[in-house]
Write a protein that holds these residues in place. Structure first.
Motif, PDB file in Angstrom:
ATOM      1  N   ALA A 257     -38.463-111.835  66.166  1.00  0.00           N
ATOM      2  CA  ALA A 257     -37.952-110.571  66.711  1.00  0.00           C
ATOM      3  C   ALA A 257     -37.778-109.550  65.605  1.00  0.00           C
ATOM      4  N   VAL A 258     -37.968-108.271  65.963  1.00  0.00           N
ATOM      5  CA  VAL A 258     -37.772-107.183  65.019  1.00  0.00           C
ATOM      6  C   VAL A 258     -37.170-106.003  65.769  1.00  0.00           C
ATOM      7  N   ARG A 259     -36.192-105.316  65.132  1.00  0.00           N
ATOM      8  CA  ARG A 259     -35.527-104.175  65.765  1.00  0.00           C
ATOM      9  C   ARG A 259     -35.293-103.074  64.729  1.00  0.00           C
ATOM     10  N   CYS A 260     -35.704-101.850  65.070  1.00  0.00           N
ATOM     11  CA  CYS A 260     -35.429-100.682  64.236  1.00  0.00           C
ATOM     12  C   CYS A 260     -34.074-100.105  64.599  1.00  0.00           C
ATOM     13  N   ASN A 261     -33.348 -99.650  63.585  1.00  0.00           N
ATOM     14  CA  ASN A 261     -32.031 -99.072  63.826  1.00  0.00           C
ATOM     15  C   ASN A 261     -32.150 -97.761  64.593  1.00  0.00           C
ATOM     16  N   PRO A 262     -31.263 -97.516  65.563  1.00  0.00           N
ATOM     17  CA  PRO A 262     -31.363 -96.296  66.364  1.00  0.00           C
ATOM     18  C   PRO A 262     -31.003 -95.014  65.615  1.00  0.00           C
ATOM     19  N   GLU A 263     -30.357 -95.129  64.466  1.00  0.00           N
ATOM     20  CA  GLU A 263     -29.872 -93.940  63.765  1.00  0.00           C
ATOM     21  C   GLU A 263     -30.362 -93.847  62.317  1.00  0.00           C
ATOM     22  N   TYR A 264     -30.419 -94.970  61.612  1.00  0.00           N
ATOM     23  CA  TYR A 264     -30.746 -94.964  60.188  1.00  0.00           C
ATOM     24  C   TYR A 264     -32.210 -95.312  59.987  1.00  0.00           C
ATOM     25  N   ASP A 265     -32.990 -94.327  59.575  1.00  0.00           N
ATOM     26  CA  ASP A 265     -34.425 -94.495  59.404  1.00  0.00           C
ATOM     27  C   ASP A 265     -34.724 -95.551  58.339  1.00  0.00           C
ATOM     28  N   TYR A 281     -34.649-102.636  54.346  1.00  0.00           N
ATOM     29  CA  TYR A 281     -34.743-101.186  54.280  1.00  0.00           C
ATOM     30  C   TYR A 281     -36.175-100.847  53.885  1.00  0.00           C
ATOM     31  N   ALA A 282     -36.914-100.280  54.825  1.00  0.00           N
ATOM     32  CA  ALA A 282     -38.339-100.009  54.614  1.00  0.00           C
ATOM     33  C   ALA A 282     -38.683 -98.658  55.203  1.00  0.00           C
ATOM     34  N   SER A 283     -38.332 -97.596  54.493  1.00  0.00           N
ATOM     35  CA  SER A 283     -38.692 -96.254  54.920  1.00  0.00           C
ATOM     36  C   SER A 283     -40.159 -96.023  54.609  1.00  0.00           C
ATOM     37  N   PHE A 347     -24.494-101.911  53.381  1.00  0.00           N
ATOM     38  CA  PHE A 347     -25.905-101.825  52.979  1.00  0.00           C
ATOM     39  C   PHE A 347     -26.568-100.537  53.446  1.00  0.00           C
ATOM     40  N   LEU A 348     -25.804 -99.630  54.040  1.00  0.00           N
ATOM     41  CA  LEU A 348     -26.407 -98.408  54.560  1.00  0.00           C
ATOM     42  C   LEU A 348     -26.955 -97.545  53.432  1.00  0.00           C
ATOM     43  N   PRO A 349     -28.163 -96.982  53.622  1.00  0.00           N
ATOM     44  CA  PRO A 349     -28.714 -96.095  52.600  1.00  0.00           C
ATOM     45  C   PRO A 349     -27.922 -94.805  52.508  1.00  0.00           C
TER      46      PRO A 349
END
Length: 351
Positions: A257-265, A281-283, A347-349
């Protein structure tokens, strides 16, 4: 950085593999999850994080007649959700409504709003319109994609269209594009297919083997993330989808499973059968401008952008859900029925 889980736990009575954020609940951080018991009466649990964030509370416990293989919450009504279930011999799907009274010891029964009985086949998943109030939803089996119109007041669902992917594709799931609601990505044994709901035709594909899961980046148009059995996680720019723009190492066993964060790119969760949840973290790019041909044709970049690994699980992890209300919180669900809530604030950028 790696370490075990320090999150808030909650145990289901039976095995389970699907969990969903209740996006329409703007007052609480809440999740829905359902069990997968072959012999016992299955259950749907409505879970809410306490106001202090220290406890996960069951606000509603409801019986469900069959094994739940997929569960998704309605984006505009917190009381409505869908399940895909197995009756032992066949698969079906239905739309349910939670009773108004929460937190009761003997909760009332779920109300079945509509059954998707016109979809004949082994249904894999139901996708709701990406955001906002809309009556459209999608059901998908190995060979077909159905578009539905749901009327909750009349308790009915009508098939608007059926797109056939063909016998050779073996579709397993998908994601509805939040940037273009006429586009749906469908995963298969050998490719990710992109379907146009207006023309009912496949318009593009990414040739990849054994893609288990796919998710769109809600903050960046054209960016898609895939999870593959043994080859890890790939970030794609769909404007130039010959090769991925980033390749993450993935898990030591199948990446499920993989999920992108709804707010933090660029903030991505992944889970797998190695009993771990990884935070990445993969911008993909600092700009949405056109990508040069040279950057696409160059060898793909295999990087290790692992922020943390949550390893305090005793079974495979199939279910992941970010909270849309508090996007630094996520829920994970392991096959043994254990729900864990974690905060990724450390861990938030930086913005």
């Amino acid at each position: 950085m790696q370490g075990g889980s320090s999150g808030i736990g909650y145990g289901l009575k039976y095995q389970a593999r699907c969990i969903s954020d209740v996006k329409a609940d703007t007052d609480y951080t809440s999740f829905l999850t359902g069990t997968l018991s072959l012999k016992e009466e299955n259950e749907v649990h409505l879970l809410r994080l306490s106001s202090g964030g220290s406890e996960l509370i069951c606000e509603g416990l409801f019986s469900h007649p069959n094994e739940i293989w997929d569960l998704a919450s309605c984006p505009f009504d917190q009381r409505i959700f869908s399940t895909v279930f197995s009756t032992g011999e066949s698969f079906g799907a239905a739309i349910w409504q939670i009773p108004e009274l929460y937190g009761q010891l003997n909760s009332p029964q779920l109300e079945r709003i509509a059954s998707l009985d016109s979809h004949v086949g082994k249904i894999n998943c139901v996708l709701w319109w990406p955001s906002g109030r809309c009556d459209k939803l999608i059901s998908m089996d190995e060979q077909s994609i159905y578009l539905w119109s749901l009327d909750c007041s009349k308790k009915s669902a009508e098939v608007l269209s059926k797109d056939s992917a063909g016998m050779l594709h073996s579709l397993s799931g998908g994601a509805w594009n939040p940037h273009d609601v006429n586009s749906v990505a469908a995963t298969g044994e050998s490719s990710v297919q992109f379907w146009d709901l207006r023309t009912k035709k496949k318009v593009n594909s990414i040739e990849r083997a054994h893609v288990r899961n796919v998710d769109y980046n809600p903050k960046r148009e054209h960016i898609l993330v895939t999870a593959e059995d043994e080859s890890g996680i790939h970030v794609w720019d769909l404007r130039k989808a010959k090769i991925p723009v980033q390749e993450l190492p993935g898990h030591t066993h199948w990446t499920w499973a993989v999920r992108c964060n709804p707010e933090y790119d660029g903030l991505i969760l992944s889970a797998g059968t190695d009993s771990a949840v990884n935070l990445w973290y993969a911008s993909a790019s600092s700009s949405d401008d056109k990508i040069s041909e040279s950057s696409v044709e160059s060898p793909r970049q295999r990087v290790n952008l692992l922020l943390n690994s949550y390893t305090d699980y005793e079974d495979s992890v199939y279910g992941l859900a970010w909270s849309s209300r508090e996007p630094w919180i996520f829920a994970s669900l392991s096959y043994d029925g254990r729900v864990v809530i974690e905060s990724v604030k450390p861990f938030l950028p930086r913005r």
